[in-house]
Design an enzyme around this catalytic site. Structure first.
Site, PDB file in Angstrom:
ATOM      1  N   ASP A 178      34.747  -7.284  16.240  1.00 56.07           N
ATOM      2  CA  ASP A 178      35.932  -7.120  17.084  1.00 56.07           C
ATOM      3  C   ASP A 178      36.968  -6.065  16.664  1.00 56.07           C
ATOM      4  O   ASP A 178      37.111  -5.057  17.312  1.00 56.07           O
ATOM      5  CB  ASP A 178      36.654  -8.467  17.224  1.00 56.07           C
ATOM      6  N   GLU A 418      35.068 -18.855   7.872  1.00 58.51           N
ATOM      7  CA  GLU A 418      34.585 -17.741   8.692  1.00 58.51           C
ATOM      8  C   GLU A 418      34.556 -16.448   7.862  1.00 58.51           C
ATOM      9  O   GLU A 418      33.590 -15.701   7.888  1.00 58.51           O
ATOM     10  CB  GLU A 418      35.528 -17.594   9.895  1.00 58.51           C
TER      11      GLU A 418
HETATM   12  C1  9WN Z   1      34.761 -13.048  20.264  1.00 62.44           C
HETATM   13  C2  9WN Z   1      31.924 -16.447  16.879  1.00 62.44           C
HETATM   14  C3  9WN Z   1      32.368 -15.004  17.041  1.00 62.44           C
HETATM   15  C4  9WN Z   1      31.482 -14.015  16.260  1.00 62.44           C
HETATM   16  C5  9WN Z   1      32.060 -12.617  16.262  1.00 62.44           C
HETATM   17  C6  9WN Z   1      33.505 -12.704  15.738  1.00 62.44           C
HETATM   18  C7  9WN Z   1      34.330 -13.649  16.592  1.00 62.44           C
HETATM   19  C8  9WN Z   1      35.036 -13.855  18.996  1.00 62.44           C
HETATM   20  C9  9WN Z   1      36.519 -14.105  18.897  1.00 62.44           C
HETATM   21  O1  9WN Z   1      33.725 -14.936  16.607  1.00 62.44           O
HETATM   22  O2  9WN Z   1      34.481 -13.107  17.900  1.00 62.44           O
HETATM   23  O3  9WN Z   1      33.375 -12.944  20.470  1.00 62.44           O
HETATM   24  O4  9WN Z   1      37.043 -14.866  19.727  1.00 62.44           O
HETATM   25  O5  9WN Z   1      37.187 -13.538  18.026  1.00 62.44           O
HETATM   26  O6  9WN Z   1      34.071 -11.448  15.675  1.00 62.44           O
HETATM   27  O7  9WN Z   1      31.302 -11.756  15.462  1.00 62.44           O
HETATM   28  O8  9WN Z   1      30.208 -13.980  16.832  1.00 62.44           O
HETATM   29  O9  9WN Z   1      31.816 -16.783  15.523  1.00 62.44           O
END
Ligand code: 9WN
Length: 447
Positions: A178, A418
């Site tokens: 992101d 995370e």
């Molecule tokens: C948007 C779920 C996901 C990961 C991504 C991470 C984060 C989401 C968010 O979380 O993104 O897709 O809402 O921030 O960047 O890599 O798959 O863990």
């Protein structure tokens, strides 16, 4: 760091408890509150974790994800499966994927973008972990998934690479990492970014906005979703008019490794793996390697992304620079340069690091922020990919260190977080993150 037998069993139990707590039966929430749906690349890592507990459940995870595959072959980045009691922003109404004929008949709502194709790596790992007695039952399920994965890779190698450069084009920062500084310049070019009124849930859920993308980022993320929706998610139209088109070396490297994984499984998948599939997979892998070689800088020892719209190199020091390692490069000179860069002061050799792990962004980059998401923190899944790739490249001593340090980091912080602060080693982002627990299970079983 040595993992004693006693602590290993305990940690395994704690990691398994995270997957069980986030288990929704046939799919797994990426995390209990922040990410209550099924995410694409999370699911692949999660399947690896499940494979240590229940191989049938592991395959179910992948089968559920691929049941939301679009007719183009795209595997969506989110499959919206949680009920109204588990809110997430932005939800399916922001995507409105029914505007695309490729998504119209899906049994479930999804987003219209994708994430790095780690799924074939997961399928191979699940098969490796399948006990002999279960193989006759599991093999037909692998055979059924196989052509779906080939279609997924075909989509990436063709629709996402109309130039046949060997490099995958990403359309959105949400296609993996992101708020990585890799996207800053492309996002800064977007002048008018008013997506309409919205309320974020992530910052209030986490309680610390400094660990998340800014509102400036979110304005642009949502505006870009609107642009893709206007193109009805049609790749040709997107290529003609979308303002965010970037050749992502990390994504491309994962595709190379995933093509190799599908080739490894081809005999097992027979007759589902046709001769022409095998040829295609080998060609895509070769083209990917050549594409990455063209983006490699001997001077920095790193690979660099490329902005299709402006023709500019994105010369930043981030984890993505190690694309040749992630792709399993066969070039000894490139590998040596990458290993030097990896342990240089810009990355794992930085004296301020708590653990010798690969940070998402180099502490030497001006954009580095130690607490902020993809702008500095250490992500266990990225270090799992590093460990896995180093092992396959024969660098087993360095791979063992990545594994030991990663387990040490999680144990010391006391959380399957995370991401982690690279300097203090403390837990950041969501607690009880499924894919973190999943890679911990794999590491605990692997040493
Ligand atoms: C948007 C779920 C996901 C990961 C991504 C991470 C984060 C989401 C968010 O979380 O993104 O897709 O809402 O921030 O960047 O890599 O798959 O863990």
């Amino acid at each position: 760091m040595t993992v004693t037998a006693e602590s290993r069993a305990l940690r395994r139990e704690r990691a398994a408890a995270v997957l069980h707590a986030n288990d929704a039966g046939s799919w797994t929430k990426a995390s209990p509150r922040l990410y209550p749906h099924q995410w694409s690349w999370d699911s692949a890592f999660i399947a690896i974790g499940w494979a240590h507990l229940d191989v049938r459940r592991a395959l179910r995870e992948l089968e559920q994800l691929f049941s939301a595959q679009w007719t183009t072959g795209l595997v969506p980045h989110i499959v919206f499966r949680a009920g109204p009691g588990d809110p997430y922003f932005p939800g399916p109404e922001w995507w409105d994927c029914a505007v695309s004929p490729a998504a119209r008949n899906l049994p479930v709502k999804t987003t219209g973008i994708c994430q790095p194709p780690v799924h074939a790596l997961a399928l191979r790992r699940v098969w490796q972990l399948t006990p002999e007695a279960l193989r006759p039952e599991i093999r037909p399920r692998v055979q059924a998934l196989y052509p779906k994965m080939v279609r997924w890779h075909r989509y990436l190698a063709t629709q996402r690479d109309p130039e046949r450069s060997g490099l995958v084009t990403t359309y959105h920062p949400w296609e993996g990492t992101d708020n990585s500084p890799r996207w800053d310049r492309a996002l800064a070019r977007i002048e008018v970014a008013k997506p309409g009124p919205y309320t974020r849930l992530d910052t209030s859920e986490l309680g610390d906005p400094s660990q998340r993308p800014t509102d400036w980022d979110y304005d642009r993320y949502l505006w870009l979703v609107g642009q893709l929706r206007e193109c009805r998610y049609d790749d040709e139209q997107i290529y003609r008019q979308h303002p965010f088109l970037i050749k992502d070396v990390f994504f491309s490297a994962v595709l190379v490794a995933a093509n190799a994984a599908l080739l490894d499984l081809a005999d097992l998948a027979d007759p589902a793996a046709t001769a022409s599939d095998r040829e295609d997979l080998a060609r895509w892998a070769e083209r990917g390697r050549a594409g990455l070689a063209g983006r490699f800088s001997a001077e920095s020892g790193l690979c660099h992304d490329y902005d299709v719209r402006t023709g500019e190199d994105i010369r930043l020091r981030t984890f993505a620079g190690f694309a040749p390692i992630f792709a399993g490069t066969a070039d000894a000179g490139q590998l040596a340069a990458q290993l030097r860069a990896l342990d240089s002061g810009d990355f794992c050799g930085n004296p301020l690091l708590r653990w010798r792990l690969l940070p998402s962004t180099s502490p030497a980059e001006p954009a580095f922020e130690r607490h902020n998401y993809w702008r500095g923190p250490v992500w266990p899944v990225i270090n799992w990919l590093l460990w896995h790739s180093l092992g396959s490249l024969g660098c087993s001593a360095r791979a063992d260190e990545v594994r030991g340090d990663s387990l040490g980091e999680m144990a010391t912080a006391g959380e399957f977080a995370e991401y982690f602060d690279p300097f203090a080693g403390t837990a950041l982002g969501s607690p009880q993150q499924s894919w973190t627990a999943a890679v911990a299970l794999d590491w605990l079983a692997s040493g």
